[in-house]
Design an enzyme around this catalytic site. Structure first.
Site: not given
Ligand code: ADE
Length: 245
Positions: A92, A119, A157, A172
């Site tokens: 994330p 985590e 794709r 697309d």
């Molecule tokens: N791992 C946990 N959440 C994620 C996300 N939103 N994008 C990529 N990897 C992740």
């Protein structure tokens, strides 16, 4: 195009890779997706792939050694050069994945994806491998397996032969920065709702014009932010002006 995915949940990938477009692309040897179990590279009696965080805190942290060894081993087995390979870490914290990044990644012959979990992941994985950190959106998933599948699907794709000749990635939503125009199929009328007559006219020029202006209308209504970076013609700009925006 060859993908190598590193995960501690290799079974996660079985069903998604065995459906429709990706399944066909794999069967036709247009892409290959090789899933590697990080646990196979873990040292010690218990082959642990995670451990408690230094400094305390909740959750577990993925260990550096199994991941670094797994990537090194697969890299040497397939004999890739640094230029032809892209190594991705799903997290994330990464740059947010989008259509443009999908198109860029499609230029690599080999893509490795390390699926983060729990985590976090020992920071030294990033120091040693220097992966391209990619997030699929501002929300937290339990792990990087779903993001890896999202990336594989969107990137594939773009690989010639993956989509049938009848469809193309250029048509697309997002490919030119706009959302897609409305689509209809039979019947011509359902509960009093009719298919726009232009689509039944057989006039391809008019149909294309209608689709373009509908793309702009839909994008204006639903995602006006996209218009800032969209590739717009003078005619498109007139349509936007005409809509009062
Ligand atoms: N791992 C946990 N959440 C994620 C996300 N939103 N994008 C990529 N990897 C992740």
């Amino acid at each position: 195009m060859r993908y190598d995915v590193f995960s501690i949940f290799p079974d996660f990938f079985v069903s998604p890779l065995n459906q429709t477009i990706l399944k066909r692309a794999i069967q036709n040897n247009i892409i290959s997706v090789n899933i590697h179990d990080i646990r196979d590279y873990a040292e010690g009696k218990h082959r642990t792939t995670d451990d408690y965080p230094y400094g305390g805190g909740s959750g577990m942290v993925m260990k550096v050694q199994p991941i670094v060894d797994a990537v090194k081993d697969v890299k040497s087995k397939i004999g890739v050069t640094t230029e032809s390979i892209k190594i991705i870490l799903t997290t994330p914290q990464g740059r947010t994945f989008n259509q443009k990044i999908a198109g860029e990644l499609a230029g690599f012959k080999n893509i490795m994806i390390i699926c983060g979990r729990y985590e976090g992941i020992d920071e030294r994985v990033k120091d040693i491998i220097c992966p391209d950190e990619i997030s699929i959106g501002d929300y937290v998933l339990s792990g990087g397996e779903l993001p890896a599948l999202v990336i594989i699907d969107a990137v594939s794709r773009y690989v010639p032969g993956v989509l049938g000749s009848e469809s193309s990635v250029e048509a697309d939503t997002f490919s030119d920065g706009l959302l897609k125009y409305p689509q209809y199929t039979r019947p011509e009328e359902f509960r009093g709702l009719k298919v726009p007559s232009v689509l039944l006219s057989g006039k391809h020029g008019e149909i294309e014009k209608w689709r373009r202006s509908e793309s702009i209308r839909v994008t204006l209504a639903k995602r006006p932010d996209l218009l800032e970076n969209a590739e717009l013609t003078e005619e498109d700009k007139e349509i936007i002006k005409g809509s009062g925006n």
